[in-house]
Design an enzyme around this catalytic site. Sequence first.
Site, PDB file in Angstrom:
ATOM      1  N   LYS A 152       1.526  10.124   3.099  1.00 51.78           N
ATOM      2  CA  LYS A 152       2.653  10.490   2.225  1.00 51.78           C
ATOM      3  C   LYS A 152       2.923  11.989   2.203  1.00 51.78           C
ATOM      4  O   LYS A 152       2.066  12.797   2.563  1.00 51.78           O
ATOM      5  CB  LYS A 152       2.422   9.930   0.819  1.00 51.78           C
ATOM      6  CG  LYS A 152       2.717   8.424   0.790  1.00 51.78           C
ATOM      7  CD  LYS A 152       2.767   7.836  -0.584  1.00 51.78           C
ATOM      8  CE  LYS A 152       3.150   6.352  -0.462  1.00 51.78           C
ATOM      9  NZ  LYS A 152       2.963   5.615  -1.698  1.00 51.78           N
ATOM     10  N   ARG A 183      -3.992   0.966   0.499  1.00 55.23           N
ATOM     11  CA  ARG A 183      -2.879   0.536   1.358  1.00 55.23           C
ATOM     12  C   ARG A 183      -2.651   1.634   2.400  1.00 55.23           C
ATOM     13  O   ARG A 183      -2.285   2.747   2.037  1.00 55.23           O
ATOM     14  CB  ARG A 183      -1.637   0.332   0.489  1.00 55.23           C
ATOM     15  CG  ARG A 183      -0.393  -0.088   1.252  1.00 55.23           C
ATOM     16  CD  ARG A 183       0.802  -0.145   0.308  1.00 55.23           C
ATOM     17  NE  ARG A 183       2.016  -0.558   0.983  1.00 55.23           N
ATOM     18  CZ  ARG A 183       2.786   0.252   1.682  1.00 55.23           C
ATOM     19  NH1 ARG A 183       2.485   1.526   1.810  1.00 55.23           N
ATOM     20  NH2 ARG A 183       3.877  -0.211   2.267  1.00 55.23           N
TER      21      ARG A 183
HETATM   22  N1  HH2 Z   1       4.135   2.993  -0.926  1.00 59.16           N
HETATM   23  C1  HH2 Z   1       5.135   2.684  -0.059  1.00 59.16           C
HETATM   24  C2  HH2 Z   1       5.581   1.376   0.051  1.00 59.16           C
HETATM   25  N2  HH2 Z   1       5.017   0.391  -0.672  1.00 59.16           N
HETATM   26  N3  HH2 Z   1       3.441  -0.330  -2.285  1.00 59.16           N
HETATM   27  C3  HH2 Z   1       2.469  -0.048  -3.145  1.00 59.16           C
HETATM   28  N4  HH2 Z   1       1.908  -1.028  -3.902  1.00 59.16           N
HETATM   29  N5  HH2 Z   1       1.996   1.227  -3.321  1.00 59.16           N
HETATM   30  C4  HH2 Z   1       2.504   2.262  -2.608  1.00 59.16           C
HETATM   31  O1  HH2 Z   1       2.043   3.413  -2.820  1.00 59.16           O
HETATM   32  C5  HH2 Z   1       3.553   2.002  -1.667  1.00 59.16           C
HETATM   33  C6  HH2 Z   1       4.018   0.666  -1.539  1.00 59.16           C
HETATM   34  C7  HH2 Z   1       5.758   3.759   0.768  1.00 59.16           C
HETATM   35  O2  HH2 Z   1       5.104   3.881   1.989  1.00 59.16           O
HETATM   36  P1  HH2 Z   1       5.619   3.230   3.377  1.00 59.16           P
HETATM   37  O3  HH2 Z   1       5.681   1.743   3.289  1.00 59.16           O
HETATM   38  O4  HH2 Z   1       4.775   3.722   4.463  1.00 59.16           O
HETATM   39  O5  HH2 Z   1       7.058   3.875   3.613  1.00 59.16           O
HETATM   40  P2  HH2 Z   1       8.516   3.330   3.398  1.00 59.16           P
HETATM   41  O6  HH2 Z   1       8.700   2.998   1.974  1.00 59.16           O
HETATM   42  O7  HH2 Z   1       9.364   4.493   3.881  1.00 59.16           O
HETATM   43  O8  HH2 Z   1       8.675   2.100   4.266  1.00 59.16           O
END
Ligand code: HH2
Length: 398
Positions: free
Chosen positions: A340, A374
Amino acid sequence: MTSPEILHNPRVFAGTLSGFEGFRRFRSRVVDPVRHLLPVAVEVEAVPPSRAPAICEFLAARGFFVDDRRAAAGRLAVAGSLDRFELLSDLEEDRPPGILPLAAAIARAVALRFVETFEVPLPRGLLRLGRRPLVMGVLNVTPDSFSDGGRYLAAEAAIERALEMVKEGADLIDVGAESTRPGAKPVPVGEEIQRLEPVLDVLVERAGVPISLDTRKAEVAEHFLPRGVDIVNDVSGLTFDRRMGEVVARHRAALVVTHSRGVPESMQDDPVYEDAPADVARELRERIARARAAGVAEERILIDPGIGFGKRLEDNLDLLARIEELRSLGRPILVGCSRKSFLGKITGRAPEERVAATSATTALAALRGVKIVRVHDVREAIDVVSVLEAIDARHPVA
Ligand code: HH2
């Protein structure tokens, strides 16, 4: 007396004594240091200021340290050993008035802080959460995710990556088709379903681990829950779609309740917290209540502080430093720090170069009782938790 709002901030300074030789022998004899010596501190909110002096006197007379410097604002900090707090659950007389519910609530919050294991029922099994945190692999079937956008938009590439993560040791796979990065544009329901359709059925069939669906939309959850999805991961914490709780409850799925403020398009505009860990704990408590009111069983709820969701750098750091405080909510904690932007702010590195930085957060989370991490980089996370587990096996810290 209005019922006081407890109960963030239970803290245990457990490592201190474990360094002394003889700790274990000592522990098994007459005195258990964890129970009798280690201080636990609890912050209690919404104590009516007019009652505070009598309550402080009562607690001090029973061997607690009480910090009443913020009593005018309804806050008391109370410290004592675990056995002292346990005694609070057995009070019979409500003197001073209002002490009984307060004491019971404090005792319960402190006891929850020591819960080590959880069993979360899933539609197709049981998720066992113990000392070693589980690793949840991230699969983004999106064109625009901040770190891997576009890589797994094609179904075959997505499926292959998911199966690879399982091989690397992922205990769960979290599949999402809508980026929630700051500034991301919402995806219409139909398109989200279309992206997920060719991937989810195959994964449910072949992955061999529980599948979590990362969506804020009840209609998307409703579409896939009957087809074998075990967990709904709603990063809006039930604030985006009012129907979500009811849909999850009806399918007896598990639910990750995440703390977030605002929507991805604008959530980083101007987040303000008085005390991020305390504010997040309070708001998560409300969201747990919302989920329960919608019919989701408490045992199926997991909580997540929502790193990066409407938080400044310092809020993310405060939340990680004090992540244990969320344990007083009594539900297993999931944390997502992987690659992040706050890690980029510290290290100056681009998303795909933040693997080591992510590992630092994985280690911290594991040591502070987080139950699921995660991550995009499963192999590295498995290494981190395996090494910590090996050390813990030789020298468990209370
Ligand atoms: N962060 C993201 C997405 N889903 N779910 C939970 N429970 N906790 C988190 O911290 C979380 C999440 C954001 O990360 P990422 O999926 O890599 O990116 P994007 O939202 O751009 O797809």
